[in-house]
Design a protein around this motif. Structure first.
Motif, PDB file in Angstrom:
ATOM      1  N   UNK A 276       0.812  -1.220   0.000  1.00  0.00           N
ATOM      2  CA  UNK A 276       0.000   0.000   0.000  1.00  0.00           C
ATOM      3  C   UNK A 276       0.845   1.269   0.000  1.00  0.00           C
ATOM      4  N   UNK A 277       2.113   1.143   0.341  1.00  0.00           N
ATOM      5  CA  UNK A 277       3.012   2.301   0.300  1.00  0.00           C
ATOM      6  C   UNK A 277       3.613   2.498  -1.096  1.00  0.00           C
ATOM      7  N   UNK A 278       3.377   1.540  -2.003  1.00  0.00           N
ATOM      8  CA  UNK A 278       4.066   1.579  -3.292  1.00  0.00           C
ATOM      9  C   UNK A 278       3.140   1.668  -4.501  1.00  0.00           C
ATOM     10  N   UNK A 279       1.924   1.161  -4.388  1.00  0.00           N
ATOM     11  CA  UNK A 279       0.977   1.249  -5.504  1.00  0.00           C
ATOM     12  C   UNK A 279      -0.393   1.629  -4.948  1.00  0.00           C
ATOM     13  N   UNK A 280      -1.280   2.206  -5.775  1.00  0.00           N
ATOM     14  CA  UNK A 280      -2.633   2.534  -5.296  1.00  0.00           C
ATOM     15  C   UNK A 280      -3.405   1.273  -4.936  1.00  0.00           C
ATOM     16  N   UNK A 281      -4.017   1.282  -3.740  1.00  0.00           N
ATOM     17  CA  UNK A 281      -4.754   0.112  -3.280  1.00  0.00           C
ATOM     18  C   UNK A 281      -6.024   0.527  -2.563  1.00  0.00           C
ATOM     19  N   UNK A 282      -6.993  -0.379  -2.549  1.00  0.00           N
ATOM     20  CA  UNK A 282      -8.269  -0.154  -1.875  1.00  0.00           C
ATOM     21  C   UNK A 282      -8.716  -1.469  -1.255  1.00  0.00           C
ATOM     22  N   UNK A 283      -9.735  -1.391  -0.379  1.00  0.00           N
ATOM     23  CA  UNK A 283     -10.329  -2.577   0.231  1.00  0.00           C
ATOM     24  C   UNK A 283     -11.689  -2.858  -0.401  1.00  0.00           C
ATOM     25  N   UNK A 284     -12.062  -4.134  -0.411  1.00  0.00           N
ATOM     26  CA  UNK A 284     -13.410  -4.481  -0.803  1.00  0.00           C
ATOM     27  C   UNK A 284     -13.852  -5.653   0.059  1.00  0.00           C
ATOM     28  N   UNK A 285     -14.865  -6.398  -0.378  1.00  0.00           N
ATOM     29  CA  UNK A 285     -15.250  -7.634   0.288  1.00  0.00           C
ATOM     30  C   UNK A 285     -15.748  -8.601  -0.767  1.00  0.00           C
ATOM     31  N   UNK A 286     -16.119  -9.781  -0.323  1.00  0.00           N
ATOM     32  CA  UNK A 286     -16.612 -10.810  -1.243  1.00  0.00           C
ATOM     33  C   UNK A 286     -18.035 -11.195  -0.892  1.00  0.00           C
ATOM     34  N   UNK A 287     -18.865 -10.193  -0.678  1.00  0.00           N
ATOM     35  CA  UNK A 287     -20.257 -10.454  -0.377  1.00  0.00           C
ATOM     36  C   UNK A 287     -20.522 -10.775   1.076  1.00  0.00           C
ATOM     37  N   UNK A 288     -19.590 -10.376   1.969  1.00  0.00           N
ATOM     38  CA  UNK A 288     -19.744 -10.721   3.381  1.00  0.00           C
ATOM     39  C   UNK A 288     -20.617  -9.727   4.133  1.00  0.00           C
ATOM     40  N   UNK A 289     -21.248  -8.805   3.448  1.00  0.00           N
ATOM     41  CA  UNK A 289     -22.138  -7.857   4.095  1.00  0.00           C
ATOM     42  C   UNK A 289     -21.545  -6.467   4.150  1.00  0.00           C
ATOM     43  N   UNK A 290     -22.365  -5.516   4.587  1.00  0.00           N
ATOM     44  CA  UNK A 290     -21.942  -4.123   4.562  1.00  0.00           C
ATOM     45  C   UNK A 290     -20.731  -3.871   5.445  1.00  0.00           C
ATOM     46  N   UNK A 291     -20.529  -4.715   6.473  1.00  0.00           N
ATOM     47  CA  UNK A 291     -19.437  -4.491   7.406  1.00  0.00           C
ATOM     48  C   UNK A 291     -18.113  -5.085   6.945  1.00  0.00           C
ATOM     49  N   UNK A 292     -18.118  -5.889   5.878  1.00  0.00           N
ATOM     50  CA  UNK A 292     -16.931  -6.636   5.481  1.00  0.00           C
ATOM     51  C   UNK A 292     -15.744  -5.767   5.133  1.00  0.00           C
ATOM     52  N   UNK A 293     -15.947  -4.673   4.432  1.00  0.00           N
ATOM     53  CA  UNK A 293     -14.834  -3.821   4.039  1.00  0.00           C
ATOM     54  C   UNK A 293     -14.140  -3.223   5.258  1.00  0.00           C
ATOM     55  N   UNK A 294     -14.916  -2.742   6.204  1.00  0.00           N
ATOM     56  CA  UNK A 294     -14.339  -2.149   7.403  1.00  0.00           C
ATOM     57  C   UNK A 294     -13.586  -3.201   8.216  1.00  0.00           C
ATOM     58  N   UNK A 295     -14.105  -4.417   8.263  1.00  0.00           N
ATOM     59  CA  UNK A 295     -13.398  -5.487   8.964  1.00  0.00           C
ATOM     60  C   UNK A 295     -12.072  -5.813   8.277  1.00  0.00           C
ATOM     61  N   UNK A 296     -12.067  -5.825   6.942  1.00  0.00           N
ATOM     62  CA  UNK A 296     -10.816  -6.058   6.223  1.00  0.00           C
ATOM     63  C   UNK A 296      -9.798  -4.958   6.516  1.00  0.00           C
TER      64      UNK A 296
END
Length: 367
Positions: A276-296
């Motif tokens: 994450x310090x070297x290329x643009x990155x983001x978080x997502x989820x795999x259908x685990x619900x609205x809270x999944x991204x924040x948990x990741x």
């Protein structure tokens, strides 16, 4: 008008300051100290005010839970569907039922699912609204490709290509080669038109690829054809870091939760966090619900990621990857009034709870 008073406002790169925010209709019109206006006042004293979080990729909202045998997220009749667009399957009622505002998510990237090789075009939408057009932030975001075993599982029972990984790569090369030969006879070719936009770098290619050899195949194709590549899933991306940097590619990480894809693919989470310090990155989820991204994101923080960097990865960096940073992703005058107000920093304390979520000027309160 809406006036947010006395909040600790979060800007990119960890910058924070006490400020008021004035909203008119769907946009932010002023940020500063001691703002006065004839407006509905939201007292954010002792609260953290973040940009609305952006879930970059999901098929929720286009799935059609009323008929799970015939979902609207997955066109399986053909491996090549470049001319299809997700907006024609987007159901605002399904989106609303997810309750995204409960975790501060104000926008999402709607994508076709994983059965077709070239699955169709994606758009980015607000989490509330009555129609897809009303919800749209940008409908021209990326063309989704799946370089996954799910493609083989879809077409092998029909004895129809692609039935192997080499078949998948061959079809992608053939489709790009065809698109590169621009039609001079003026014949209608909607799929070719979209692929030409990818080759002209007008439209990025969002590729769902999870293992290293899948990622390497897509990097080989990117090197050959020169398109803009966004990887999705990418659980073994750190093994190809130098090639990703050379290709100026970005990565939308999949679900990092325990007992999920990260475990199955033996993801090296500290190494992925270091990327994450070297290329643009983001978080997502795999259908685990609205809270999944924040948990990741929380798991990435436990593996060494700075919490403010994680916030950037859920806001401005996601917006930049998806080409919508002029509209959302940070708290700026002229951008959509997409905000989430918490009683603490959700990546620094488990006690943080959401206070208010504002999506394009529409207010949702936790109580």
């Amino acid at each position: 008008m809406i006036l947010i008073k006395h909040g600790n406002v979060h800007f990119p790169k960890g910058k924070t300051e006490k400020a008021d925010i004035l909203i008119e209709q769907s946009k932010i019109i002023k940020i500063g100290d001691h703002i006065s206006a004839d407006a509905m006042v939201i007292n954010a004293k002792d609260c953290e005010v973040f940009p609305g979080f952006i879930l970059p990729t999901t098929s929720v909202g286009i799935y059609n839970y009323a008929d799970l045998r015939h979902t609207d997220s997955d066109e399986k009749s053909n491996p090549v569907n470049a001319d299809l667009h997700v907006k024609y399957s987007l159901d605002p009622v399904e989106v609303k039922l997810q309750g995204y505002e409960r975790h501060g998510i104000t926008a999402f990237g709607a994508i076709p699912n994983d059965s077709a090789l070239i699955a169709g075009q994606m758009g980015v939408y607000h989490t509330n609204g009555r129609t897809a057009s009303e919800m749209a932030i940008s409908e021209n975001v990326a063309l989704k490709v799946n370089f996954l075993p799910s493609v083989k599982r879809t077409f092998s029972p029909r004895s129809m290509a692609p039935m192997t990984r080499m078949g998948m790569a061959a079809i992608l090369r053939k489709e790009f080669q065809k698109a590169a030969l621009k039609k001079e006879d003026g014949a209608y070719d909607p799929s070719g038109d979209i692929l030409r936009r990818v080759l002209d770098r007008e439209l990025p290619l969002l590729c769902n690829a999870r293992e290293n050899f899948e990622i390497e195949t897509m990097l080989d194709l990117q090197n050959e054809f020169g398109f803009r590549l966004i990887l999705m899933g990418a659980y073994q991306a750190e093994r190809s870091l130098e090639k990703l940097k050379k290709a100026n590619s970005s990565v939308i990480l999949g679900d990092l939760l325990d007992s999920s894809y990260a475990t199955y693919y033996q993801a090296d989470i500290p190494a992925l966090v270091g990327m994450a310090q070297q290329i643009p990155m983001a978080f997502s989820n795999n259908g685990s619900g609205f809270e999944g991204m924040l948990w990741s994101a929380e798991k990435a923080v436990r593996n060494g990621l700075d919490p403010d960097k994680a916030v950037d990865m859920m806001t401005i960096q996601t917006a930049e990857i998806l080409g919508i940073s002029d509209k959302v992703g940070s708290i700026d005058v002229g951008k959509y009034a997409d905000l989430s107000i918490w009683n603490g920093h959700p990546l620094k304390t488990y006690n943080a709870q959401i206070h208010t979520c504002i999506t394009a000027g529409e207010v949702w309160r936790a109580e």
